[in-house]
Scaffold this motif. Structure first.
Motif, mmCIF file in Angstrom:
data_model
loop_
_atom_site.group_PDB
_atom_site.id
_atom_site.type_symbol
_atom_site.label_atom_id
_atom_site.label_comp_id
_atom_site.label_asym_id
_atom_site.label_seq_id
_atom_site.Cartn_x
_atom_site.Cartn_y
_atom_site.Cartn_z
ATOM 1 N N GLN A 218 0.825 -1.211 0.000
ATOM 2 C CA GLN A 218 0.000 0.000 0.000
ATOM 3 C C GLN A 218 0.858 1.259 0.000
ATOM 4 O OE1 GLN A 218 -2.623 -0.821 3.424
ATOM 5 N NE2 GLN A 218 -4.334 -0.765 1.991
ATOM 6 N N GLU A 219 1.927 1.235 0.783
ATOM 7 C CA GLU A 219 2.826 2.389 0.842
ATOM 8 C C GLU A 219 3.542 2.581 -0.493
ATOM 9 O OE1 GLU A 219 3.925 2.271 5.633
ATOM 10 O OE2 GLU A 219 4.941 0.908 4.233
ATOM 11 N N LEU A 220 3.921 1.463 -1.145
ATOM 12 C CA LEU A 220 4.551 1.551 -2.462
ATOM 13 C C LEU A 220 3.577 2.124 -3.484
ATOM 14 C CD1 LEU A 220 6.922 0.979 -4.391
ATOM 15 C CD2 LEU A 220 5.988 -1.317 -4.712
ATOM 16 N N ASP A 221 2.315 1.733 -3.390
ATOM 17 C CA ASP A 221 1.287 2.233 -4.294
ATOM 18 C C ASP A 221 1.191 3.754 -4.205
ATOM 19 O OD1 ASP A 221 -0.954 1.632 -6.141
ATOM 20 O OD2 ASP A 221 -2.165 2.528 -4.557
ATOM 21 N N ALA A 222 1.165 4.265 -2.991
ATOM 22 C CA ALA A 222 1.082 5.716 -2.780
ATOM 23 C C ALA A 222 2.340 6.416 -3.299
ATOM 24 C CB ALA A 222 0.893 6.012 -1.292
ATOM 25 N N LEU A 223 3.495 5.802 -3.060
ATOM 26 C CA LEU A 223 4.768 6.376 -3.499
ATOM 27 C C LEU A 223 4.810 6.484 -5.029
ATOM 28 C CD1 LEU A 223 8.292 5.405 -2.174
ATOM 29 C CD2 LEU A 223 7.869 5.548 -4.620
ATOM 30 N N LEU A 224 4.432 5.405 -5.716
ATOM 31 C CA LEU A 224 4.478 5.403 -7.180
ATOM 32 C C LEU A 224 3.483 6.400 -7.783
ATOM 33 C CD1 LEU A 224 4.850 1.583 -7.978
ATOM 34 C CD2 LEU A 224 6.613 3.350 -8.090
ATOM 35 N N LYS A 225 2.309 6.494 -7.188
ATOM 36 C CA LYS A 225 1.316 7.458 -7.677
ATOM 37 C C LYS A 225 1.836 8.883 -7.544
ATOM 38 C CE LYS A 225 -2.885 4.722 -7.021
ATOM 39 N NZ LYS A 225 -4.017 4.404 -6.112
ATOM 40 N N ASP A 226 2.479 9.172 -6.412
ATOM 41 C CA ASP A 226 3.026 10.514 -6.216
ATOM 42 C C ASP A 226 4.162 10.807 -7.197
ATOM 43 O OD1 ASP A 226 1.222 11.020 -4.253
ATOM 44 O OD2 ASP A 226 2.631 11.005 -2.583
ATOM 45 N N LEU A 227 5.013 9.808 -7.437
ATOM 46 C CA LEU A 227 6.101 9.975 -8.413
ATOM 47 C C LEU A 227 5.534 10.252 -9.799
ATOM 48 C CD1 LEU A 227 8.984 7.356 -7.907
ATOM 49 C CD2 LEU A 227 9.154 9.844 -7.879
ATOM 50 N N ARG A 228 4.488 9.482 -10.158
ATOM 51 C CA ARG A 228 3.862 9.654 -11.471
ATOM 52 C C ARG A 228 3.281 11.057 -11.615
ATOM 53 N NH1 ARG A 228 -1.749 6.727 -12.301
ATOM 54 N NH2 ARG A 228 -2.172 8.293 -10.707
ATOM 55 N N ASP A 229 2.533 11.500 -10.603
ATOM 56 C CA ASP A 229 1.871 12.799 -10.672
ATOM 57 C C ASP A 229 2.875 13.948 -10.645
ATOM 58 O OD1 ASP A 229 -0.457 11.357 -10.699
ATOM 59 O OD2 ASP A 229 -0.943 11.713 -8.588
ATOM 60 N N LYS A 230 3.879 13.819 -9.792
ATOM 61 C CA LYS A 230 4.882 14.876 -9.649
ATOM 62 C C LYS A 230 5.671 15.065 -10.938
ATOM 63 C CE LYS A 230 8.944 16.199 -6.924
ATOM 64 N NZ LYS A 230 9.911 15.779 -5.874
ATOM 65 N N ASN A 231 5.969 13.961 -11.620
ATOM 66 C CA ASN A 231 6.792 14.021 -12.830
ATOM 67 C C ASN A 231 5.980 13.975 -14.118
ATOM 68 O OD1 ASN A 231 9.767 13.799 -11.826
ATOM 69 N ND2 ASN A 231 8.648 12.284 -10.625
ATOM 70 N N LYS A 232 4.617 14.071 -13.956
ATOM 71 C CA LYS A 232 3.723 14.078 -15.119
ATOM 72 C C LYS A 232 4.011 12.910 -16.067
ATOM 73 C CE LYS A 232 2.860 19.066 -15.066
ATOM 74 N NZ LYS A 232 3.531 19.354 -13.780
ATOM 75 N N MET A 233 4.169 11.723 -15.491
ATOM 76 C CA MET A 233 4.467 10.528 -16.278
ATOM 77 C C MET A 233 3.198 10.027 -16.965
ATOM 78 S SD MET A 233 6.848 8.638 -13.434
ATOM 79 C CE MET A 233 6.976 7.086 -14.317
ATOM 80 N N ASP A 234 3.352 9.589 -18.189
ATOM 81 C CA ASP A 234 2.214 9.081 -18.964
ATOM 82 C C ASP A 234 2.010 7.598 -18.649
ATOM 83 O OD1 ASP A 234 0.167 8.786 -20.769
ATOM 84 O OD2 ASP A 234 1.500 8.546 -22.502
ATOM 85 N N VAL A 235 1.458 7.336 -17.466
ATOM 86 C CA VAL A 235 1.249 5.966 -17.013
ATOM 87 C C VAL A 235 -0.181 5.834 -16.497
ATOM 88 C CG1 VAL A 235 1.996 4.138 -15.450
ATOM 89 C CG2 VAL A 235 3.670 5.783 -16.311
ATOM 90 N N GLU A 236 -0.941 4.915 -17.090
ATOM 91 C CA GLU A 236 -2.310 4.699 -16.649
ATOM 92 C C GLU A 236 -2.329 3.873 -15.362
ATOM 93 O OE1 GLU A 236 -4.285 2.837 -19.886
ATOM 94 O OE2 GLU A 236 -4.148 4.595 -21.201
ATOM 95 N N ALA A 237 -3.494 3.821 -14.714
ATOM 96 C CA ALA A 237 -3.626 3.096 -13.451
ATOM 97 C C ALA A 237 -3.240 1.630 -13.594
ATOM 98 C CB ALA A 237 -5.066 3.222 -12.933
ATOM 99 N N ALA A 238 -3.656 1.007 -14.720
ATOM 100 C CA ALA A 238 -3.341 -0.407 -14.937
ATOM 101 C C ALA A 238 -1.831 -0.610 -15.048
ATOM 102 C CB ALA A 238 -4.029 -0.914 -16.198
ATOM 103 N N GLY A 239 -1.154 0.325 -15.738
ATOM 104 C CA GLY A 239 0.296 0.242 -15.874
ATOM 105 C C GLY A 239 0.994 0.382 -14.543
ATOM 106 N N LEU A 240 0.493 1.308 -13.722
ATOM 107 C CA LEU A 240 1.083 1.528 -12.401
ATOM 108 C C LEU A 240 0.920 0.294 -11.520
ATOM 109 C CD1 LEU A 240 2.522 4.081 -11.431
ATOM 110 C CD2 LEU A 240 0.482 4.661 -10.128
ATOM 111 N N THR A 241 -0.212 -0.369 -11.637
ATOM 112 C CA THR A 241 -0.444 -1.614 -10.891
ATOM 113 C C THR A 241 0.566 -2.678 -11.302
ATOM 114 O OG1 THR A 241 -2.807 -1.131 -10.707
ATOM 115 C CG2 THR A 241 -2.137 -3.426 -10.381
ATOM 116 N N GLY A 242 0.849 -2.738 -12.609
ATOM 117 C CA GLY A 242 1.845 -3.694 -13.103
ATOM 118 C C GLY A 242 3.238 -3.394 -12.576
#
Length: 271
Positions: A218-242
């Motif tokens: 769960q903590e990793l999930d939050a970390l990756l979402k924040d990294l994605r949003d902060k860096n404006k990464m083009d990654v969909e939710a399904a990709g982030l789950t992978g």
């Protein structure tokens, strides 16, 4: 002399050694991005047609473009308009094609991360030469291919020559991940966001809220979402789950320790 040095490696269609395959790949993937595309692709196909049919191939000719279109329809398996290493490996008759064995052995980034954890036996954050030999030995056994020590050493050196970008005789995680199909290589998505050790320490401390030295899924999930949003990464939710699933393959019973996450996210790891 300079002109001679720029000549492409000979694309003879008899069986290639692994080392010859690497020479061809490195020559035509001129920018090293993991694809043969654009002008690189045109140059490769021109060389291939010249080898097959002799001199006089004209890339501007309609017939050439039609043949190239047919070629891509046959070998560009994911229809993205470019050729990746596994697609080229199926086109060129490569001796003991261990690149294809690798894809069968470790077909997804999750399997790759699990294999990394298994073969990085000393938890150094690198696969050293002896560990790489163990990995390739198991890979060839699984593919039911006979080999001797000389052949195993040759494959080990070929892999190092191809993927050991800094020449230190060992493979970091991001170097070895280049063996994956490009669409499976989630590390490529994080290339532009790699952290310094100081930035990583701050980030890990922020998400390791209870200070127990590891983070959970769960903590990793939050970390990756924040990294994605902060860096404006083009990654969909399904990709982030992978990506999360792949990284968690490094964990110890659901506990992702600092050292494991550092080799994924940190650009200048001190490991």
């Amino acid at each position: 002399m300079a002109t001679q040095a720029q000549q492409p490696p000979h694309l003879h269609l008899a069986e290639l050694t692994a080392a010859q395959f690497i020479d061809i790949w490195k020559h035509f993937d001129a920018d090293g991005n993991g694809y043969i595309e654009g002008k690189e692709l045109e140059n490769f196909f021109k060389e291939l047609e010249t080898t097959r049919r002799g001199a006089g191939t004209d890339p501007t000719h309609v017939a050439f473009k039609e043949k190239m279109k047919e070629f891509m329809a046959k070998f560009d398996k994911n229809a993205d308009g470019r050729i990746e290493m596994s697609e080229l490996a199926q086109l060129l008759p490569t001796e003991e094609n261990f690149l294809l064995y690798f894809r069968e052995f470790v077909g997804s980034s999750t399997e790759f991360m699990a294999a990394w954890r298994r073969y990085d036996t000393d938890r150094s954050g690198y696969i050293e030469s002896n560990e790489l030999k163990g990995f390739l030995s198991d890979l060839l056994k699984k593919a039911n291919r006979k080999y001797d020590d000389k052949k195993l050493n040759e494959y080990t050196q070929t892999i190092l020559r191809m993927f050991d970008l800094n020449g230190d005789g060992k493979l970091g995680l991001s170097e070895m991940a280049r063996l994956l199909p490009v669409q499976e290589n989630f590390l490529l998505k994080f290339q532009g966001t790699r952290l310094t050790v100081k930035e990583f320490d701050s980030l890990f401390t922020l998400y390791d809220k209870d200070g127990n030295g590891y983070i959970d899924e769960q903590e990793l999930d939050a970390l990756l979402k924040d990294l994605r949003d902060k860096n404006k990464m083009d990654v969909e939710a399904a990709g982030l789950t992978g990506y999360k699933k792949s990284i968690m393959a490094l964990s110890d019973g659901g506990k992702l320790y600092r050292t494991e996450l550092e080799i994924v996210l940190c650009q200048d790891s001190t490991l």
